[in-house]
Write a protein that holds these residues in place. Structure first.
Motif, PDB file in Angstrom:
ATOM      1  N   HIS A 296       0.843  -1.192   0.000  1.00  0.00           N
ATOM      2  CA  HIS A 296       0.000   0.000   0.000  1.00  0.00           C
ATOM      3  C   HIS A 296       0.887   1.253   0.000  1.00  0.00           C
ATOM      4  N   SER A 313      -1.213  13.031   6.760  1.00  0.00           N
ATOM      5  CA  SER A 313       0.073  12.473   7.207  1.00  0.00           C
ATOM      6  C   SER A 313       1.140  12.799   6.173  1.00  0.00           C
ATOM      7  N   TYR A 318       5.162   8.155   6.296  1.00  0.00           N
ATOM      8  CA  TYR A 318       4.465   7.626   7.479  1.00  0.00           C
ATOM      9  C   TYR A 318       4.137   6.149   7.272  1.00  0.00           C
TER      10      TYR A 318
HETATM   11  C1  HEM Z   1      -5.274   5.873  -4.555  1.00  0.00           C
HETATM   12  C2  HEM Z   1      -5.260   5.005  -3.577  1.00  0.00           C
HETATM   13  C3  HEM Z   1      -4.797   5.301  -2.195  1.00  0.00           C
HETATM   14  C4  HEM Z   1      -4.059   6.336  -1.727  1.00  0.00           C
HETATM   15  C5  HEM Z   1      -3.396   7.471  -2.516  1.00  0.00           C
HETATM   16  C6  HEM Z   1      -3.915   6.165  -0.298  1.00  0.00           C
HETATM   17  C7  HEM Z   1      -3.212   7.006   0.527  1.00  0.00           C
HETATM   18  C8  HEM Z   1      -3.050   6.841   1.889  1.00  0.00           C
HETATM   19  C9  HEM Z   1      -2.280   7.706   2.746  1.00  0.00           C
HETATM   20  C10 HEM Z   1      -1.472   8.906   2.279  1.00  0.00           C
HETATM   21  C11 HEM Z   1      -2.387   7.244   4.003  1.00  0.00           C
HETATM   22  C12 HEM Z   1      -1.777   7.850   5.284  1.00  0.00           C
HETATM   23  C13 HEM Z   1      -2.804   8.642   6.030  1.00  0.00           C
HETATM   24  C14 HEM Z   1      -3.170   9.952   5.316  1.00  0.00           C
HETATM   25  O1  HEM Z   1      -2.407  10.906   5.406  1.00  0.00           O
HETATM   26  O2  HEM Z   1      -4.204   9.974   4.642  1.00  0.00           O
HETATM   27  C15 HEM Z   1      -3.231   6.069   3.952  1.00  0.00           C
HETATM   28  C16 HEM Z   1      -3.546   5.285   5.046  1.00  0.00           C
HETATM   29  C17 HEM Z   1      -4.326   4.167   4.980  1.00  0.00           C
HETATM   30  N1  HEM Z   1      -4.966   3.671   3.860  1.00  0.00           N
HETATM   31 FE1  HEM Z   1      -4.729   4.306   1.964  1.00  0.00          FE
HETATM   32  N2  HEM Z   1      -4.581   5.023   0.079  1.00  0.00           N
HETATM   33  C18 HEM Z   1      -5.143   4.466  -1.050  1.00  0.00           C
HETATM   34  C19 HEM Z   1      -5.901   3.318  -1.110  1.00  0.00           C
HETATM   35  C20 HEM Z   1      -6.278   2.566  -0.019  1.00  0.00           C
HETATM   36  C21 HEM Z   1      -7.126   1.404  -0.058  1.00  0.00           C
HETATM   37  C22 HEM Z   1      -7.734   0.768  -1.303  1.00  0.00           C
HETATM   38  C23 HEM Z   1      -7.285   0.996   1.216  1.00  0.00           C
HETATM   39  C24 HEM Z   1      -8.136  -0.167   1.637  1.00  0.00           C
HETATM   40  C25 HEM Z   1      -8.929  -0.110   2.661  1.00  0.00           C
HETATM   41  C26 HEM Z   1      -6.541   1.870   2.076  1.00  0.00           C
HETATM   42  C27 HEM Z   1      -6.442   1.786   3.445  1.00  0.00           C
HETATM   43  C28 HEM Z   1      -5.656   2.566   4.241  1.00  0.00           C
HETATM   44  C29 HEM Z   1      -5.461   2.316   5.652  1.00  0.00           C
HETATM   45  C30 HEM Z   1      -6.061   1.189   6.468  1.00  0.00           C
HETATM   46  C31 HEM Z   1      -4.610   3.308   6.110  1.00  0.00           C
HETATM   47  C32 HEM Z   1      -4.065   3.470   7.527  1.00  0.00           C
HETATM   48  C33 HEM Z   1      -2.720   2.770   7.591  1.00  0.00           C
HETATM   49  C34 HEM Z   1      -2.018   2.910   8.948  1.00  0.00           C
HETATM   50  O3  HEM Z   1      -2.235   3.893   9.678  1.00  0.00           O
HETATM   51  O4  HEM Z   1      -1.223   2.029   9.273  1.00  0.00           O
HETATM   52  N3  HEM Z   1      -5.934   2.820   1.283  1.00  0.00           N
HETATM   53  N4  HEM Z   1      -3.618   5.845   2.666  1.00  0.00           N
END
Ligand code: HEM
Length: 363
Positions: A296, A313, A318
């Motif tokens: 991811h 974040s 992160y």
């Molecule tokens: C274009 C697709 C995606 C992008 C650009 C993306 C981006 C991010 C980013 C930057 C974070 C860090 C927190 C923040 O600043 O928002 C995050 C956290 C997370 N994302 Fe995604 N995400 C994507 C797709 C997904 C998908 C499909 C899932 C499935 C559920 C997912 C689940 C999570 C989870 C569970 C976290 C928390 C991880 C942790 O704190 O350990 N993301 N995501």
């Protein structure tokens, strides 16, 4: 008796609600982004699988929460955790579908989502908590606890989950109760210490005679070996082990650690087959989560480069930190350091060997 109303496929599956739950935001300004549907459906598919994982974890936790764990339930736990692992593999693979969306396509609707983020997935947090991820080892996210980002109702659920026993705690207690580390008069651990000591001495000779190592490399390798000797010493000594637990470098209690080690060493004995498979599954669950986190994070790097996340974040940075730090069963991985070849294992007295051939009934 009145005839049962025929079950209708769409009703049984609640399809009207499920298929009516995709509500893209990008069309509001008159410029609908084609790929937003994929983004929504991918996340929803994840959340459905998270629900199934929680269903399996809850049943395993339930089985392990009694004063004893019936032998037959260990087989069931192994089967359910195997299912979790298969789902996790799918979750890792599923990111490939999302990656058919290009970074520019994502930019067409990214701003509409802010400040929502997967970071707010309460089911993901429930899985972490129910597995037993300690808050103390979490990677820092703007110095605010992750649950502050959840709605009131979700926060309540996640915090409540932290109050009941995690799978880590339940397995630890189960290991502490197993009778495998008591051998009557036979000092198994003294014999084992000798065998591991000989193995580490052999490793040291190999390091010292390695012509490819310069003085710095030699010092580095010897230092790493020294650290292994220290943690091995602590493995058998409850007081030194307690120090490792206090400084956070080991988590599993001393008694549980010894049981887990013994299960690994004598896993060929019939009575230890299922306990070994259980420990293996816990390692696999942890490994698959680490793979998902890393996968991811890499996808996020590709999608947004070094921009911050919609949740605020540092984005990719992160996520890589979290991938390295968020491990639950790391001690079970580290146990492999202390495994010795079958041929060097202390020979068990016949009485002990016999006991390991049958169901122990005390787990
Ligand atoms: C274009 C697709 C995606 C992008 C650009 C993306 C981006 C991010 C980013 C930057 C974070 C860090 C927190 C923040 O600043 O928002 C995050 C956290 C997370 N994302 Fe995604 N995400 C994507 C797709 C997904 C998908 C499909 C899932 C499935 C559920 C997912 C689940 C999570 C989870 C569970 C976290 C928390 C991880 C942790 O704190 O350990 N993301 N995501």
């Amino acid at each position: 008796m009145s005839a049962r109303k025929p079950v209708y496929y769409g009703e049984y599956l609640g399809l009207d609600a499920l298929l009516g739950a995709q509500k893209p935001l990008s069309g509001r300004d008159g410029r609908p982004a084609h790929d937003e549907m994929l983004f929504i459906i991918t996340h929803q598919a994840y959340e459905l699988w998270f629900k199934q994982i929680l269903h399996e974890l809850d049943s395993v936790r339930e089985d392990f929460s009694g004063r004893t764990v019936p032998e037959s339930r260990i087989g069931t736990a192994v089967a359910r955790l195997s299912r979790v692992v298969e789902i996790q593999k799918l979750l890792v693979d599923q990111l490939r579908v999302l990656e058919t969306m290009t970074p520019l396509d994502f930019l067409d609707f990214r701003d509409a989502l802010t400040p929502a983020s997967g970071f707010q997935s309460f089911q993901f947090r429930l899985i972490e908590r129910k597995l037993g991820l300690p808050d103390s080892t979490r990677a820092k996210f703007e110095d605010t606890p992750y649950f502050k980002r959840l709605s009131g109702a979700h926060r309540k659920l996640v915090l409540a989950a932290g109050k009941s026993d995690s799978l880590f705690a339940l397995v630890e207690r189960w290991l502490e109760r197993t009778p495998f580390t008591r051998f009557g008069g036979f000092d198994f651990w003294r014999e084992y210490r000798k065998a591991v000591g000989a193995m580490l001495d052999r490793d040291e000779r190999i390091i010292r005679s390695n012509p490819a190592l310069d003085p710095e490399g030699l010092a580095r390798e010897l230092q790493a070996l020294g650290a292994t000797r220290v943690s091995f010493g602590a493995l058998l000594d409850p007081e030194r082990h307690a120090l490792l637990v206090r400084d956070g470098s080991w988590r599993l209690s001393h008694a549980a650690t010894l049981s887990a080690l013994l299960i690994h060493l004598y896993r060929d004995r019939p009575i230890l087959h299922e306990p070994f498979r259980l420990l293996e599954k816990l390692v696999e669950v942890d490994e698959q989560f680490a793979l998902w986190r890393t996968r991811h994070a890499i996808m996020v790097h590709r999608m947004i480069g070094t921009k911050i996340g919609t949740g605020g974040s540092s984005g990719h940075q992160y996520l890589m930190k979290a991938a390295a730090a968020h491990r639950v069963f790391g001690d079970l991985f580290n146990l492999s350091t202390f495994l010795i070849p079958r041929s060097s294992l202390p020979k068990l007295p016949p009485k002990v060997a016999r006991a390991l051939g049958f169901a122990h009934g005390a787990a």
